[in-house]
Write an enzyme that holds these catalytic residues in place. Structure first.
Site, mmCIF file in Angstrom:
data_model
loop_
_atom_site.group_PDB
_atom_site.id
_atom_site.type_symbol
_atom_site.label_atom_id
_atom_site.label_comp_id
_atom_site.label_asym_id
_atom_site.label_seq_id
_atom_site.Cartn_x
_atom_site.Cartn_y
_atom_site.Cartn_z
ATOM 1 N N CYS A 266 -2.723 5.070 -4.284
ATOM 2 C CA CYS A 266 -1.659 6.121 -4.350
ATOM 3 C C CYS A 266 -1.758 7.343 -3.449
ATOM 4 C CB CYS A 266 -1.412 6.744 -5.753
ATOM 5 S SG CYS A 266 -2.943 7.544 -6.350
ATOM 6 N N HIS A 314 -2.584 10.561 -10.475
ATOM 7 C CA HIS A 314 -1.652 9.639 -9.561
ATOM 8 C C HIS A 314 -0.548 10.396 -8.979
ATOM 9 C CE1 HIS A 314 0.579 5.758 -8.829
ATOM 10 N NE2 HIS A 314 1.422 6.485 -9.006
ATOM 11 N N HIS A 326 5.812 5.059 -4.635
ATOM 12 C CA HIS A 326 4.554 5.295 -4.775
ATOM 13 C C HIS A 326 3.825 3.938 -4.830
ATOM 14 C CE1 HIS A 326 4.375 4.013 -9.198
ATOM 15 N NE2 HIS A 326 5.439 3.505 -8.846
#
Length: 351
Positions: A266, A314, A326
């Site tokens: 990520c 994240h 993402h």
């Protein structure tokens, strides 16, 4: 006199033997099927399986970001050690040259009738100890005194470089230990998630995958970019380039620790997107969130970084209309997904 013979063990025959064998087989089966507790692990519903897998993936990603941080620390320490080794080699070479000059002075004095005791002392002792005896310095010529002071200074510098190198080596070893720890954690969490998924039927696994969010779209093939006018306009040319890069990465696999160009995790994706726009971001989620201007959810614009979970483990790149691009987790490629899919933790606008 009492007998010490062991009692004869009773043998099983006929129906008794068959009964014992049946009990033994059943017992073995109960251990295999139900575990040590004798209780079967309850079958999870699709929703429960998804919640469990999501939790394991979130824990794996938190460990991945700690791994990324440790790797960055290790790489920095390793580079610094290499530079210090080069610096130490240069300083040692200069030190040896200074010693050679002092040796030449001593040789010349010996040929002319003997070595000056002050020079002899300088060659035989630590230069710093020698310089502390100021009365001897006065006995040397200007050339001799300068060489000795240079020698002492060079030795101090070498000592400092070695001390820093030792510190960096300790940092490197600590970071390498952290890498090993987090790598084990990541693999264990991903294996646990795989085991949960393996207990599902193909249809159930497909349902869990579909619940991940929007499917990955071939942004590169469709030609959709942030510069094409499809979607909200980015607030700046740089933000537009970052969003365009993120679209071009759609469909690429998630690989923990990856920074491109063929796979990303990520924070690796968001870093690469903004690097394409000429902006350098830190490596990890918990450092990227501080690399820019903090903004509220209501202020989001395309190109902003959006962070999730209480541990800020994240990150995605906002593209407008409540959507982000993402890199989710293993098995789910870079994709478009709603930002309300995960617990929102904050947002940053890189500058």
């Amino acid at each position: 006199m009492a007998s010490h013979r062991r009692p004869k063990q009773r043998s099983f025959t006929g129906s008794t033997a068959r009964t014992a064998a049946t009990v033994a087989i059943a017992g073995a089966a109960s251990v295999s099927m139900f575990g040590e507790s004798g209780q079967a692990e309850p079958r999870l519903t699709t929703g429960q399986a998804k919640a469990k897998v999501d939790s394991l993936y979130a824990e794996a990603e938190a460990a991945t970001e700690r791994y990324n941080g440790a790797k960055e620390k290790a790489d920095t320490a390793r580079t610094r050690i290499e530079n210090l080794q080069d610096e130490l080699a240069r300083k040692t070479e200069r030190l040896n040259a200074t010693r050679d000059r002092l040796g030449s002075i001593a040789t010349a004095q010996y040929r002319s009738g003997g070595i000056d005791p002050a020079v002899q002392l300088a060659l035989d002792s630590n230069p710093e100890d020698y310089l502390a005896r100021a009365e001897f310095v006065d006995q040397l010529s200007g050339r001799q005194s300068a060489a000795l002071r240079t020698l002492a200074s060079e030795q101090r510098e070498i000592k400092q470089v070695r001390s820093e190198a030792d510190d960096k080596l300790a940092t490197l070893r600590g970071a390498q230990n952290e890498l090993r720890t987090q790598k084990r954690t990541i693999k264990a969490k991903l294996q646990a998630a795989k085991e949960v998924l393996d207990r599902l039927s193909a249809a159930e696994r497909a349902a869990v995958t579909a619940a991940d969010g929007s499917t990955a779209r071939a942004g590169r093939a469709s030609g959709r970019t942030a510069l094409s006018g499809d979607g909200p306009a980015a607030p700046s040319e740089r933000a537009a380039r970052a969003v365009s890069f993120a679209y071009s990465a759609l469909g690429l696999p998630y690989v923990w620790g990856a920074t491109g160009p063929s796979a990303y995790d990520c924070s690796g994706l968001t870093r690469a997107a903004w690097r394409a726009a000429g902006v350098s971001l830190p490596r990890t989620t918990y450092t990227q969130i501080n690399a820019g201007t903090r903004i509220s959810r209501s202020q989001l614009q395309p190109g902003d970084l959006v962070f999730f979970y209480s541990g800020v483990s994240h990150v995605g790149l906002y593209i407008g209309n409540g959507q982000m691009i993402h890199a989710p987790h293993p098995g789910s490629p870079v994709r478009i997904a709603p930002i309300d899919q995960m617990p929102f933790a904050g947002a940053t606008r890189p500058v």
